[in-house]
Design an enzyme around this catalytic site. Structure first.
Site, PDB file in Angstrom:
ATOM      1  N   ASP A  13       0.805  -1.198   0.089  1.00 13.33           N
ATOM      2  CA  ASP A  13       0.117  -0.156  -0.094  1.00 13.33           C
ATOM      3  C   ASP A  13       0.702   1.138  -0.051  1.00 13.33           C
ATOM      4  O   ASP A  13       0.536   2.259   0.600  1.00 13.33           O
ATOM      5  CB  ASP A  13      -0.756   0.067   1.252  1.00 13.33           C
ATOM      6  CG  ASP A  13      -1.949  -1.284   1.360  1.00 13.33           C
ATOM      7  OD1 ASP A  13      -2.228  -1.653  -0.004  1.00 13.33           O
ATOM      8  OD2 ASP A  13      -1.852  -1.729   2.234  1.00 13.33           O
ATOM      9  N   GLU A  14       1.959   1.105  -0.488  1.00 14.96           N
ATOM     10  CA  GLU A  14       3.007   2.306  -0.813  1.00 14.96           C
ATOM     11  C   GLU A  14       2.412   3.463  -1.582  1.00 14.96           C
ATOM     12  O   GLU A  14       2.955   4.491  -1.900  1.00 14.96           O
ATOM     13  CB  GLU A  14       4.258   1.927  -0.905  1.00 14.96           C
ATOM     14  CG  GLU A  14       5.103   1.173   0.316  1.00 14.96           C
ATOM     15  CD  GLU A  14       4.878  -0.536  -0.189  1.00 14.96           C
ATOM     16  OE1 GLU A  14       4.080  -0.553  -1.213  1.00 14.96           O
ATOM     17  OE2 GLU A  14       5.448  -1.070   0.518  1.00 14.96           O
ATOM     18  N   GLY A  15       1.408   2.859  -2.494  1.00 14.46           N
ATOM     19  CA  GLY A  15       1.120   3.824  -3.608  1.00 14.46           C
ATOM     20  C   GLY A  15       1.996   3.376  -5.099  1.00 14.46           C
ATOM     21  O   GLY A  15       2.293   4.206  -5.616  1.00 14.46           O
ATOM     22  N   LYS A  16       2.232   2.130  -5.126  1.00 16.77           N
ATOM     23  CA  LYS A  16       3.336   1.553  -5.891  1.00 16.77           C
ATOM     24  C   LYS A  16       2.358   1.906  -7.519  1.00 16.77           C
ATOM     25  O   LYS A  16       2.958   2.168  -8.498  1.00 16.77           O
ATOM     26  CB  LYS A  16       3.344   0.178  -6.057  1.00 16.77           C
ATOM     27  CG  LYS A  16       4.417  -0.312  -4.909  1.00 16.77           C
ATOM     28  CD  LYS A  16       4.486  -1.900  -4.806  1.00 16.77           C
ATOM     29  CE  LYS A  16       3.534  -2.624  -4.288  1.00 16.77           C
ATOM     30  NZ  LYS A  16       2.749  -2.163  -2.906  1.00 16.77           N
ATOM     31  N   GLY A  17       0.984   1.548  -7.532  1.00 18.75           N
ATOM     32  CA  GLY A  17       0.255   1.679  -8.491  1.00 18.75           C
ATOM     33  C   GLY A  17       0.467   3.028  -9.330  1.00 18.75           C
ATOM     34  O   GLY A  17       0.750   2.940 -10.675  1.00 18.75           O
ATOM     35  N   ASN A  38      -4.903 -10.467  -3.691  1.00 20.61           N
ATOM     36  CA  ASN A  38      -4.870  -9.992  -2.110  1.00 20.61           C
ATOM     37  C   ASN A  38      -4.011  -8.410  -2.510  1.00 20.61           C
ATOM     38  O   ASN A  38      -4.490  -7.658  -1.580  1.00 20.61           O
ATOM     39  CB  ASN A  38      -3.675 -10.537  -1.342  1.00 20.61           C
ATOM     40  CG  ASN A  38      -2.434 -11.221  -2.273  1.00 20.61           C
ATOM     41  OD1 ASN A  38      -2.305 -11.064  -3.225  1.00 20.61           O
ATOM     42  ND2 ASN A  38      -1.580 -11.490  -1.357  1.00 20.61           N
ATOM     43  N   ALA A  39      -3.903  -8.103  -3.767  1.00 15.06           N
ATOM     44  CA  ALA A  39      -3.225  -6.888  -3.757  1.00 15.06           C
ATOM     45  C   ALA A  39      -4.174  -5.885  -4.474  1.00 15.06           C
ATOM     46  O   ALA A  39      -5.133  -6.369  -4.786  1.00 15.06           O
ATOM     47  CB  ALA A  39      -2.177  -6.894  -4.942  1.00 15.06           C
ATOM     48  N   GLY A  40      -4.009  -4.480  -4.164  1.00 13.61           N
ATOM     49  CA  GLY A  40      -5.069  -3.617  -4.718  1.00 13.61           C
ATOM     50  C   GLY A  40      -4.500  -2.348  -5.057  1.00 13.61           C
ATOM     51  O   GLY A  40      -3.756  -1.892  -4.286  1.00 13.61           O
ATOM     52  N   HIS A  41      -4.441  -2.166  -6.378  1.00 15.39           N
ATOM     53  CA  HIS A  41      -3.524  -0.786  -6.692  1.00 15.39           C
ATOM     54  C   HIS A  41      -4.541  -0.016  -7.441  1.00 15.39           C
ATOM     55  O   HIS A  41      -5.545  -0.284  -8.221  1.00 15.39           O
ATOM     56  CB  HIS A  41      -2.610  -1.352  -7.834  1.00 15.39           C
ATOM     57  CG  HIS A  41      -1.529  -2.209  -7.332  1.00 15.39           C
ATOM     58  ND1 HIS A  41      -0.796  -2.884  -7.950  1.00 15.39           N
ATOM     59  CD2 HIS A  41      -0.951  -2.059  -6.091  1.00 15.39           C
ATOM     60  CE1 HIS A  41      -0.040  -3.703  -7.138  1.00 15.39           C
ATOM     61  NE2 HIS A  41      -0.047  -3.139  -6.149  1.00 15.39           N
ATOM     62  N   GLN A 225       2.122  -6.343  -2.941  1.00 13.70           N
ATOM     63  CA  GLN A 225       2.352  -6.219  -1.247  1.00 13.70           C
ATOM     64  C   GLN A 225       3.738  -5.527  -1.212  1.00 13.70           C
ATOM     65  O   GLN A 225       4.031  -4.493  -1.973  1.00 13.70           O
ATOM     66  CB  GLN A 225       2.588  -7.511  -0.998  1.00 13.70           C
ATOM     67  CG  GLN A 225       1.451  -8.392  -1.008  1.00 13.70           C
ATOM     68  CD  GLN A 225       0.765  -9.065  -2.097  1.00 13.70           C
ATOM     69  OE1 GLN A 225       1.660  -9.499  -2.984  1.00 13.70           O
ATOM     70  NE2 GLN A 225      -0.429  -8.959  -2.624  1.00 13.70           N
ATOM     71  N   THR A 305      -8.398  -3.663  -1.112  1.00 19.12           N
ATOM     72  CA  THR A 305      -9.175  -5.295  -1.256  1.00 19.12           C
ATOM     73  C   THR A 305     -10.122  -5.406  -0.545  1.00 19.12           C
ATOM     74  O   THR A 305     -11.193  -5.956  -0.558  1.00 19.12           O
ATOM     75  CB  THR A 305      -7.825  -6.187  -1.258  1.00 19.12           C
ATOM     76  OG1 THR A 305      -7.049  -6.003  -2.262  1.00 19.12           O
ATOM     77  CG2 THR A 305      -8.369  -7.630  -1.365  1.00 19.12           C
ATOM     78  N   GLY A 307     -10.979  -3.100   2.379  1.00 21.25           N
ATOM     79  CA  GLY A 307     -11.839  -1.996   3.076  1.00 21.25           C
ATOM     80  C   GLY A 307     -11.488  -1.897   4.576  1.00 21.25           C
ATOM     81  O   GLY A 307     -12.013  -0.879   5.300  1.00 21.25           O
ATOM     82  N   GLY A 420      -0.146  14.004  -4.664  1.00 20.40           N
ATOM     83  CA  GLY A 420      -1.580  13.864  -4.800  1.00 20.40           C
ATOM     84  C   GLY A 420      -1.902  12.493  -5.567  1.00 20.40           C
ATOM     85  O   GLY A 420      -0.974  12.039  -6.167  1.00 20.40           O
TER      86      GLY A 420
HETATM   87  P1  IMP Z   1      -2.642 -12.802   2.494  1.00 23.07           P
HETATM   88  O1  IMP Z   1      -1.849 -12.507   1.489  1.00 23.07           O
HETATM   89  O2  IMP Z   1      -4.119 -12.626   2.116  1.00 23.07           O
HETATM   90  O3  IMP Z   1      -2.321 -14.269   2.890  1.00 23.07           O
HETATM   91  O4  IMP Z   1      -2.507 -11.866   3.749  1.00 23.07           O
HETATM   92  C1  IMP Z   1      -1.162 -11.999   4.402  1.00 23.07           C
HETATM   93  C2  IMP Z   1      -0.626 -10.695   5.166  1.00 23.07           C
HETATM   94  O5  IMP Z   1      -0.349  -9.731   4.096  1.00 23.07           O
HETATM   95  C3  IMP Z   1      -2.139  -9.905   5.896  1.00 23.07           C
HETATM   96  O6  IMP Z   1      -1.516  -9.252   7.047  1.00 23.07           O
HETATM   97  C4  IMP Z   1      -2.626  -8.902   4.737  1.00 23.07           C
HETATM   98  O7  IMP Z   1      -3.313  -7.924   5.532  1.00 23.07           O
HETATM   99  C5  IMP Z   1      -1.200  -8.668   4.033  1.00 23.07           C
HETATM  100  N1  IMP Z   1      -1.226  -8.363   2.597  1.00 23.07           N
HETATM  101  C6  IMP Z   1      -1.582  -9.083   1.594  1.00 23.07           C
HETATM  102  N2  IMP Z   1      -1.732  -8.236   0.539  1.00 23.07           N
HETATM  103  C7  IMP Z   1      -1.609  -7.009   0.876  1.00 23.07           C
HETATM  104  C8  IMP Z   1      -1.572  -5.792   0.054  1.00 23.07           C
HETATM  105  O8  IMP Z   1      -1.566  -5.882  -1.233  1.00 23.07           O
HETATM  106  N3  IMP Z   1      -1.404  -4.808   0.702  1.00 23.07           N
HETATM  107  C9  IMP Z   1      -1.166  -4.828   2.066  1.00 23.07           C
HETATM  108  N4  IMP Z   1      -1.038  -5.696   2.867  1.00 23.07           N
HETATM  109  C10 IMP Z   1      -1.366  -6.959   2.330  1.00 23.07           C
END
Ligand code: IMP
Length: 429
Positions: A13-17, A38-41, A225, A305, A307, A420
């Site tokens: 969540d550093e703002g890589k996107g 698990n990622a959200g950009h 991540q 991802t 909220g 921004g």
């Molecule tokens: P998992 O990747 O869903 O197994 O989660 C393992 C850990 O990584 C948890 O603490 C999640 O909150 C964290 N995590 C996984 N993906 C991200 C991401 O894209 N950004 C921030 N934290 C993440």
């Protein structure tokens, strides 16, 4: 930039996107190499905001080709929805523009059910996963029982493999006291219907990437991540199950060591984390709330991802130096500097302490940080709004001092500063 890698230098969540979005204007190929949805950009372009979980952020540039590397775990249903959503905004997605590695692994509803059941079995030791099935899918991979995307080329084999896999998952769920069992035939039918659409996208991504480099094309690998969530180098066990660090880009795309060039580490001007695990510079109270934002804006500190509200802290230079080392970062991009305007106080953690002993570097990695006390340097604050500033010289002197201190503490240049969420709100040095 023949082969550049963008990595998160913190907990994701550093703002890589948005940094990838900026650099993708110069790249011909953009690639994801690890993790899954698990990622959200979040990428904002004019009026449009893209929230991407699987596709590389750079795909929103129409001149790029996107790759999903073998290091990824892919939920095909989520991918198809995302492809559909992105296409609705006018971005074309076709097998010419998107290539999925034959050696990436599939996430199934079985993996998702296991993720939830394992988390609940952990009780107070829970990791706080995103519950997207990531850990169980990588477990299938390393135990050599995973489903590779190459199966999408052979629906008959896929059907049998999915049924077998779901039956095994049902046994595991029973042993975890999880309620309900999954309908293997129904899931296999769904996966065969995904195969109908996705099969033309499945190819040897490593070969494609290698040939592109030989032809002089440029590749931008997009880390998901962050360093401190890396399975080997992060705050184990509070990590994800993949290798988001820069070397993971080589393994996760199937490229050799000699191919990598620039490694851009993305650092948020303060620090955030979602999920459980150590966080030495964590803040609470008003300051944390102020830095987190209310959640009304896309860029506030709530998980893209899940909220979930993100935990907030001061920038930690000890962990940042560690990230520089394990990734081989060659330059930094600092995001969200604008959020620090108008604060009453500001600090950077420059060292840790145990009693009289000071630590500039981590003696044994970041897994057990509880013994350390963070030592802070107070930094000067500024009131000016930075969001319309586009050049280094126009930044208030205190903001420049803040960035320069990051350079001193890491020994690296900060070449990009974002002020921004918009594509244009950036200072390039
Ligand atoms: P998992 O990747 O869903 O197994 O989660 C393992 C850990 O990584 C948890 O603490 C999640 O909150 C964290 N995590 C996984 N993906 C991200 C991401 O894209 N950004 C921030 N934290 C993440």
């Amino acid at each position: 930039m023949p082969f550049s890698i963008v990595v998160g230098a913190q907990w994701g969540d550093e703002g890589k996107g948005r940094i990838v979005d900026l650099l993708a204007s110069e790249a011909e190929i953009v690639a994801r190499y690890s993790g899954g949805d698990n990622a959200g950009h979040t990428v904002s372009v004019g009026e449009l905001t893209f929230k991407l979980h699987l596709l590389p952020s750079g795909i929103v540039h129409s001149h790029t080709t996107g790759l999903l590397g073998n290091g990824m775990v892919i939920n095909p249903g989520v991918l198809l929805e995302e492809m559909e959503r992105v296409q609705q905004t006018g971005v074309k997605i076709s097998p010419d523009r998107l290539k999925i590695s034959h050696a990436a692994h599939l996430i199934t509803p079985g993996h998702i059910a296991l993720d939830a059941a394992q988390e609940s079995a952990r009780g107070s030791q829970k990791i706080g996963t995103t519950k997207r099935g990531i850990g169980p899918a990588y477990t299938s991979k390393v135990t050599r029982s995973g489903l590779r995307t190459a199966l999408l080329h052979s629906p008959d084999k896929l059907e049998i493999a999915v049924i077998e896999h779901i039956n095994q998952v049902n046994d595991q769920l029973t042993s975890l006291d999880s309620e309900g069992s999954l309908n293997a035939e129904k899931i296999a039918t769904d996966y065969c219907s995904y195969a109908d659409i996705l099969a033309p996208y499945i190819t040897d991504v490593g070969l494609f990437a290698y040939k592109a480099l030989v032809d002089g094309k440029s590749i931008l690998a997009e880390g998901a991540q962050g360093t401190l969530l890396d399975l080997d180098h992060g705050t184990y066990p509070f990590v994800t199950s993949s290798t988001p660090t820069a070397p993971g880009a080589l393994v996760g795309l199937g490229l050799g060591i000699g191919t990598a060039g620039r490694v851009i580490g993305v650092v948020k001007a303060f620090q955030t984390r979602v999920g459980e695990g150590p966080f030495p510079t964590e803040l609470s109270g008003d300051m944390a709330e102020r830095l987190r934002g209310t959640g009304e804006n896309d860029w506030d500190e709530f998980g893209t991802t899940t909220g979930r509200p993100r935990r907030i802290g001061w920038l930690d230079a000890v962990l940042l130096r560690y990230a520089v080392r394990v990734n081989g970062i060659s330059e930094l991009a600092v995001t969200k500097l604008d959020i620090l305007s108008g604060l009453k106080s500001l600090a950077i953690c420059s060292r840790y302490r145990i009693g009289e002993q000071e630590y500039l570097d981590l003696p044994q990695g970041p897994a057990d940080l509880s013994q350390f006390q963070a030592e802070y340097e107070p930094m000067s604050v500024w009131d000016d709004d930075l969001t319309s500033i586009r050049s280094w010289d126009q930044l208030p002197v205190q903001a420049r001092e803040y960035i320069t201190r990051i350079e001193d503490l890491t020994g690296l240049p900060v070449k990009i500063v974002s002020v921004g969420p918009e594509r244009s709100q950036v200072i390039i040095r």
